[in-house]
Scaffold this motif. Structure first.
Motif, short mmCIF file in Angstrom:
data_model
loop_
_atom_site.label_atom_id
_atom_site.label_comp_id
_atom_site.label_asym_id
_atom_site.label_seq_id
_atom_site.Cartn_x
_atom_site.Cartn_y
_atom_site.Cartn_z
N ALA A 37 -10.71 4.41 -15.59
CA ALA A 37 -10.82 2.91 -14.72
C ALA A 37 -10.40 3.85 -13.37
O ALA A 37 -11.28 2.98 -12.68
CB ALA A 37 -9.74 1.94 -14.88
N PHE A 38 -9.40 4.31 -13.44
CA PHE A 38 -9.65 5.45 -11.89
C PHE A 38 -11.03 5.67 -11.35
O PHE A 38 -11.48 5.38 -10.46
CB PHE A 38 -8.96 6.92 -12.19
N HIS A 39 -12.04 7.02 -12.06
CA HIS A 39 -13.33 7.27 -11.77
C HIS A 39 -14.10 5.23 -11.32
O HIS A 39 -14.83 5.88 -10.30
CB HIS A 39 -13.65 7.83 -12.99
N ASP A 225 -7.94 8.96 -3.69
CA ASP A 225 -6.50 8.20 -3.32
C ASP A 225 -6.98 6.29 -4.12
O ASP A 225 -7.70 5.79 -2.79
CB ASP A 225 -5.73 8.49 -2.51
N ARG A 226 -6.66 6.19 -4.81
CA ARG A 226 -6.51 4.22 -4.88
C ARG A 226 -6.01 4.11 -5.93
O ARG A 226 -5.95 4.12 -7.13
CB ARG A 226 -8.00 3.57 -4.93
N ILE A 227 -5.23 3.26 -5.66
CA ILE A 227 -3.99 2.56 -7.16
C ILE A 227 -4.98 1.47 -7.69
O ILE A 227 -5.92 0.38 -7.58
CB ILE A 227 -3.17 1.32 -6.57
N VAL A 228 -5.00 2.05 -9.97
CA VAL A 228 -6.19 1.02 -10.48
C VAL A 228 -5.17 1.17 -11.35
O VAL A 228 -4.65 1.50 -12.72
CB VAL A 228 -7.15 2.04 -10.35
N MET A 289 0.88 15.89 0.41
CA MET A 289 1.49 14.76 1.18
C MET A 289 1.28 13.81 0.30
O MET A 289 1.96 12.87 -0.29
CB MET A 289 0.81 14.15 2.27
N LYS A 290 -0.07 13.28 -0.54
CA LYS A 290 -0.12 12.24 -2.02
C LYS A 290 0.37 12.36 -2.45
O LYS A 290 1.88 11.42 -2.95
CB LYS A 290 -2.02 11.98 -1.88
N LEU A 291 0.72 13.69 -3.42
CA LEU A 291 1.44 13.61 -4.52
C LEU A 291 2.76 13.25 -4.44
O LEU A 291 3.43 12.95 -4.48
CB LEU A 291 1.73 15.10 -5.01
N LYS A 362 -1.39 -5.99 -10.22
CA LYS A 362 0.00 -6.15 -11.43
C LYS A 362 -0.26 -4.54 -12.30
O LYS A 362 -0.46 -4.67 -13.01
CB LYS A 362 -0.56 -7.30 -12.15
N HIS A 363 0.46 -3.84 -11.04
CA HIS A 363 0.75 -2.45 -11.96
C HIS A 363 1.91 -1.90 -12.50
O HIS A 363 3.15 -2.49 -11.41
CB HIS A 363 0.89 -1.36 -10.51
N ARG A 364 1.65 -2.04 -13.62
CA ARG A 364 3.11 -1.81 -14.58
C ARG A 364 4.03 -0.91 -14.30
O ARG A 364 3.30 0.90 -14.05
CB ARG A 364 2.41 -1.94 -16.15
C1 CS2 Z 1 0.15 6.83 -10.38
C2 CS2 Z 1 -1.59 6.98 -9.78
O1 CS2 Z 1 0.46 5.77 -12.38
C3 CS2 Z 1 0.57 7.26 -12.39
O2 CS2 Z 1 0.70 7.77 -12.34
O3 CS2 Z 1 1.28 7.14 -10.39
O4 CS2 Z 1 -2.47 6.90 -11.30
C4 CS2 Z 1 -1.16 6.33 -8.49
O5 CS2 Z 1 -1.55 5.19 -8.48
C5 CS2 Z 1 -3.06 7.42 -7.92
O6 CS2 Z 1 -2.61 8.24 -8.40
C6 CS2 Z 1 -3.32 6.49 -6.81
O7 CS2 Z 1 -3.32 7.29 -5.98
#
Ligand code: CS2
Length: 489
Positions: A37-39, A225-228, A289-291, A362-364
């Protein structure tokens, strides 16, 4: 209802964006390993934006583990929906950049032959942290990993990502074809360098000369970076309504997207900048920064939030104590460890908090909690090492680590079993069973996992005191009280 496919594409409602290029004219330039899904929410969208003017850069995806993506996309001719969700609603778009998906287990030869062919100039990866078969504490190839042992014994029939890359590169070397660039899009620190170290080591173990050749391959670093969140059956039904066709695996995501790429592609690349990517000389500061900011907060919220009974990240953000904790974690403990000239870190933090609040996403917490042993080093422990070296406190980061230790015990605050998904789950549960709720014993058992904590943190008194004290509190008074006490103090 009809299924989304090349034949039914024309019946998608007018407001839904569909590929603006002739799909019969595009050819592959990229092989992507780990077509999850991320890709599909990220690189596949950037490439979709560019194919009209750059038709020789389409993607062939490969799944290394399960053939489920292939099964979903094949009847759809590779087409799928990406739905951007926020408070304003759900905005679907149909993506056509993935020509085909190969199952590495049953179509290995076809995949390797394609990777070895000159038309493939980039091999990108999202195989998750554990897919690199490395030791997360030091970023070295784990030579005892069963897949690595297998692939060294059967180099022509590899099953790991390093094994696949090296076999394809070896075939190119033998045929006199220049190597593809290897672009990791996973959340690893210095992902370009880390993957280069792992893959080069694997190649050298096969044959010293191949090791030298692979050492000269380009491994551009990227920050993605994108929340999936994972797709649910409700999402599938909603998308079918919106696009008027059934999509077996639509992707749900947020409006935000960012891709920072080190410009190191000797065989060429699509003009990613035309699709909004930032091409830079050094990605490392962006990754760090992101991590530390996003993923460090995410993991802290995931363990604490799950244990507190919050199913989604947006639920965690509804609890003011948790918001204060995460705000403080970023502001007081992470931001001072970052050196980002020209970046407004306060604004970056506020934007993250806004993204975490997204009520439609809806990110579990359980999803993010997965594979913590592979994630903690780059998300929390590196920051803590910097804080320790500077003699500065790290209470909130320490609470994040303690929450992970509490979580991997595998029983929640109501006495219910937690489905702990982690390559080290069995070992961690055995440690927890021996410790029987004794915070000190639990801490000592878990901190001895050197692939997570290295050899330095276990001996560090300040680390031990901070983390074990929080762990004791989590076991004693519970998560919500512990968080409330910390933010009040
Ligand atoms: C999340 C990442 O599932 C996880 O561990 O922290 O997948 C996060 O949503 C992505 O790095 C966002 O870019």
């Amino acid at each position: 209802m009809t299924r989304l496919s090349a034949n039914t594409l024309s019946s998608v409602p007018a407001g839904v964006r569909v590929p603006d290029y002739d799909r019969s004219q595009i050819t592959p330039g990229i092989v992507h390993l780990g077509i999850g899904a991320f890709h599909r929410a990220h690189m596949a969208v950037y490439v979709d934006d560019l194919l009209k003017d750059n038709p020789d850069w389409a993607i062939v995806g490969a799944s290394l583990r399960r053939p489920d993506t292939k099964e979903a996309l094949e009847p759809q001719d590779g087409l799928f929906t990406v739905a951007v969700r926020d408070a304003s609603g759900t905005h679907p778009r149909v993506i056509g950049s993935i020509l085909k998906v190969l199952d590495a287990n049953t179509e290995r030869e076809e995949l390797l032959a394609l990777m070895a062919s000159p038309q493939i100039r980039i091999v990108s990866l999202t195989v998750t942290e554990k897919g690199y078969c490395h030791d997360p504490a030091n970023g070295e190839l784990d030579q005892r990993h069963p897949d690595i042992v297998h692939d060294l014994a059967n180099p022509e029939a590899p099953r790991s990502a390093p094994g696949m890359l090296v076999e394809a590169l070896a075939r190119r070397k033998a045929a006199g074809i220049a190597p593809f660039a290897v672009a990791s899009c996973d959340n690893l620190p210095s992902n370009g360098e880390t993957v280069k170290r792992i893959v080069t080591k694997f190649a050298a173990l096969r044959d010293a000369e191949l090791g030298e050749w692979v050492n000269a391959v380009a491994f551009p670093g990227t920050m993605v970076d994108r929340i999936v969140p994972s797709t649910t059956d409700d999402d599938r039904a909603m998308i079918a309504d919106l696009i008027g066709a059934e999509d077996a695996w639509p992707i749900m995501t947020e409006p935000f997207t960012q891709w920072v790429i080190e410009d190191n592609f000797p065989q060429g690349r699509p003009p990613f900048e035309n699709a909004g990517a930032q091409l830079v000389e050094d990605v490392e500061p962006f990754e760090r920064m992101k991590l530390r900011m996003l993923n460090g907060s995410h993991s802290t919220m995931a363990y604490l939030g799950y244990l507190a009974g919050y199913e989604y990240i947006s639920d965690v953000m509804g609890d003011e104590d948790f918001v204060a904790l995460i705000h403080g974690l970023m502001t007081d403990e992470v931001m001072p460890t970052l050196d980002m000239p020209g970046v407004d870190l306060g604004a970056y933090r506020d934007q993250l908090l806004e993204r975490f609040r997204n009520p439609a996403l809806k990110h579990r917490t359980w999803q993010i909690a997965m594979d913590g042993s592979q994630k903690l080093p780059q998300r929390l422990l590196g920051t803590i090492r910097d804080r320790l070296a500077a003699g500065q406190p790290f209470e909130r980061l320490g609470l994040g680590v303690a929450a992970w230790m509490r979580y991997v015990v595998g029983i929640d605050e109501k006495g219910e079993v937690i489905d702990v998904r982690d390559p080290l789950a069995m070992r961690m549960m055995a440690i927890a069973a021996d410790a029987i709720d004794d915070a000190e014993d639990l801490y000592i058992g878990l901190v001895a996992l050197s692939e997570v904590f290295g050899t330095d943190l276990g001996d560090n008194q300040a680390f031990g005191e901070t983390v074990a004290t929080h762990l004791d509190s989590l076991l004693d008074i519970g998560v919500k009280e512990t968080v409330a006490e910390l933010v009040r103090s």
